[in-house]
Design a protein around this motif. Structure first.
Motif, PDB file in Angstrom:
ATOM      1  N   ARG A  79     -50.391  16.044  65.632  1.00 55.40           N
ATOM      2  CA  ARG A  79     -49.382  15.734  64.615  1.00 55.40           C
ATOM      3  C   ARG A  79     -48.674  16.981  64.081  1.00 55.40           C
ATOM      4  O   ARG A  79     -47.870  16.881  63.159  1.00 55.40           O
ATOM      5  N   ARG A  80     -48.981  18.125  64.632  1.00 53.91           N
ATOM      6  CA  ARG A  80     -48.347  19.363  64.168  1.00 53.91           C
ATOM      7  C   ARG A  80     -47.017  19.541  64.893  1.00 53.91           C
ATOM      8  O   ARG A  80     -46.959  19.958  66.048  1.00 53.91           O
ATOM      9  N   GLN A  81     -45.938  19.215  64.197  1.00 57.78           N
ATOM     10  CA  GLN A  81     -44.628  19.164  64.841  1.00 57.78           C
ATOM     11  C   GLN A  81     -44.170  20.524  65.351  1.00 57.78           C
ATOM     12  O   GLN A  81     -43.607  20.626  66.451  1.00 57.78           O
ATOM     13  N   GLU A  82     -44.412  21.592  64.582  1.00 60.42           N
ATOM     14  CA  GLU A  82     -43.907  22.896  64.991  1.00 60.42           C
ATOM     15  C   GLU A  82     -44.512  23.335  66.317  1.00 60.42           C
ATOM     16  O   GLU A  82     -43.838  23.976  67.134  1.00 60.42           O
ATOM     17  N   HIS A  84     -45.281  21.432  68.753  1.00 60.63           N
ATOM     18  CA  HIS A  84     -44.606  20.684  69.823  1.00 60.63           C
ATOM     19  C   HIS A  84     -43.175  21.158  70.026  1.00 60.63           C
ATOM     20  O   HIS A  84     -42.675  21.175  71.152  1.00 60.63           O
ATOM     21  N   TYR A  85     -42.499  21.553  68.947  1.00 60.93           N
ATOM     22  CA  TYR A  85     -41.169  22.145  69.122  1.00 60.93           C
ATOM     23  C   TYR A  85     -41.266  23.454  69.914  1.00 60.93           C
ATOM     24  O   TYR A  85     -40.419  23.737  70.772  1.00 60.93           O
ATOM     25  N   ARG A 153     -34.314  22.138  65.021  1.00 63.73           N
ATOM     26  CA  ARG A 153     -35.287  21.149  65.476  1.00 63.73           C
ATOM     27  C   ARG A 153     -34.516  19.873  65.814  1.00 63.73           C
ATOM     28  O   ARG A 153     -34.184  19.081  64.924  1.00 63.73           O
ATOM     29  N   ARG A 155     -33.225  16.209  67.055  1.00 64.68           N
ATOM     30  CA  ARG A 155     -33.642  14.806  67.073  1.00 64.68           C
ATOM     31  C   ARG A 155     -32.649  14.070  67.954  1.00 64.68           C
ATOM     32  O   ARG A 155     -31.451  14.347  67.915  1.00 64.68           O
ATOM     33  N   ARG A 174     -44.259  12.372  69.776  1.00 67.45           N
ATOM     34  CA  ARG A 174     -44.975  13.037  68.685  1.00 67.45           C
ATOM     35  C   ARG A 174     -44.017  13.703  67.694  1.00 67.45           C
ATOM     36  O   ARG A 174     -44.454  14.320  66.732  1.00 67.45           O
ATOM     37  N   LEU A 175     -42.730  13.596  67.945  1.00 68.29           N
ATOM     38  CA  LEU A 175     -41.720  14.224  67.104  1.00 68.29           C
ATOM     39  C   LEU A 175     -40.755  13.157  66.586  1.00 68.29           C
ATOM     40  O   LEU A 175     -40.711  12.038  67.120  1.00 68.29           O
ATOM     41  N   ASP A 204     -32.970  20.751  60.768  1.00 73.21           N
ATOM     42  CA  ASP A 204     -32.901  19.674  61.758  1.00 73.21           C
ATOM     43  C   ASP A 204     -31.485  19.493  62.290  1.00 73.21           C
ATOM     44  O   ASP A 204     -30.501  19.808  61.623  1.00 73.21           O
TER      45      ASP A 204
END
Length: 344
Positions: A79-82, A84-85, A153, A155, A174-175, A204
């Motif tokens: 769940r750690r978005q950064e 995954h980015y 980031r 979307r 996950r993002l 974003d």
């Protein structure tokens, strides 16, 4: 019909890794076969070896992403978005580097000159990116630049069928992105755009392709016909004057602006591989050296029109500007007009 998520995780993701190992082990065989087959073709059409190298590079990177995602899940970091980015940034940077080496890809981005105030705002406001949709990998290049160069980031709303790609399926889910089933139609896409825009932060960027697909003459004719059937004579006439673009579908862009009125709007134009629409086109026509020219310009949130009618005309204004820019890029160097290389 898309398989359930658990089946995709247990079958498709491991299958990519198995295929990658198989291709790496048998790579000498494929290189010999491809080289032998290419001897029958004239030099400009000998693309086989490049596609083999790029395919193996892509599979290897996909497998690395899947293994990294598994490790993040096991370590409690799913769940750690950064994280995954950063993973997407790494993947796209490697894909871009491979394209540069293998296909001799060059990318020329024409950026507007920003004032100090605009430079500061560029880093502290969300943005809605409205991009032309054309050519292979345009979305990958756009997302790569948003991540790597502008530290945004992204979307994006995508077709649900793209979840057949295991790395996209795992990372993107996950993002804050959205996969929309075909049966949801245009209204489903607009609702997802509104949902994603409403929760954007300062770093974003919501990416939208208002045309809804790549340009083809048939799609252009059908789009004009749909506008006429809806009684939108002015929009149909303006669309008829566009030589390279489909008319923009305004509902998604307007929904995003309504949901996030503090966001600046960025328009993105690009050209260079426009005629490569299908995989067959890429196989038959990809040039020995691929060159893409892109241009973007930013509209501050305060300058975005307020009413729907004004926004539709404003969107068509910019689409006509993009169409004219593409025409200028296709002229011989000595014939290009002054706007061809000028940031708007």
């Amino acid at each position: 019909m898309l398989p359930p998520r658990i089946l995709r995780r247990l079958v498709l993701a491991p299958l990519v890794i198995v295929v990658t190992v198989f291709m790496l082990v048998t790579l000498p065989f494929w290189l010999v076969v491809t080289a032998a087959a290419s001897l029958r073709l004239p030099p400009p059409q000998r693309r086989g070896l490049r596609f083999v190298w790029f395919g193996v590079a892509w599979l290897t990177l996909e497998s690395a992403v899947l293994i990294a995602c598994l490790w993040l899940w096991a370590a409690g970091g799913a769940r750690r978005q950064e994280r995954h980015y950063e993973l997407i940034r790494w993947f796209l940077s490697k894909v871009y580097a491979a394209a540069v080496r293998i296909f001799r890809l060059t990318l020329d981005v024409q950026e507007p000159e920003l004032t100090e105030e605009e430079q500061a705002a560029r880093l502290t406001r969300p943005v809605i990116v409205l991009s032309r949709h054309a050519g292979p990998g345009d979305s990958f290049l756009l997302i790569y630049h948003l991540l790597a160069l502008y530290r945004r980031r992204p979307r994006i709303v995508m077709k649900a069928a793209l979840q057949y790609d295991p790395s996209l399926d795992v990372v993107i889910n996950r993002l804050p992105n959205a996969f929309v089933p075909r049966k949801s139609g245009q209204q489903g896409v607009v609702e997802e755009i509104r949902r994603l825009a409403a929760t954007m932060g300062d770093q974003d960027a919501l990416v939208i392709f208002p045309e809804g697909g790549n340009f083809t003459p048939r799609r252009h004719r059908l789009a004009i016909r749909r506008l006429e059937e809806k009684g939108l004579a002015e929009e149909a006439e303006r669309a008829r004057g566009m030589d390279h673009l489909l008319p923009p579908r305004p509902n998604g862009a307007i929904a995003a602006i309504d949901a996030c009125p503090s966001a600046d709007v960025v328009f993105v134009a690009h050209t260079g591989l426009d005629d490569l629409v299908t995989l067959g086109d890429v196989w038959r026509k990809l040039p020995f050296s691929a060159h893409i020219t892109a241009k973007w310009w930013r509209v501050p949130a305060a300058q975005v029109p307020r009413t729907r009618e004004e926004r539709v005309r404003w969107l068509y204004d910019h689409w006509e500007q993009i169409d004219a820019w593409i025409s200028a890029q296709r002229l011989p160097v000595g014939e290009k007009g002054p706007q061809a290389g000028r940031a708007g």
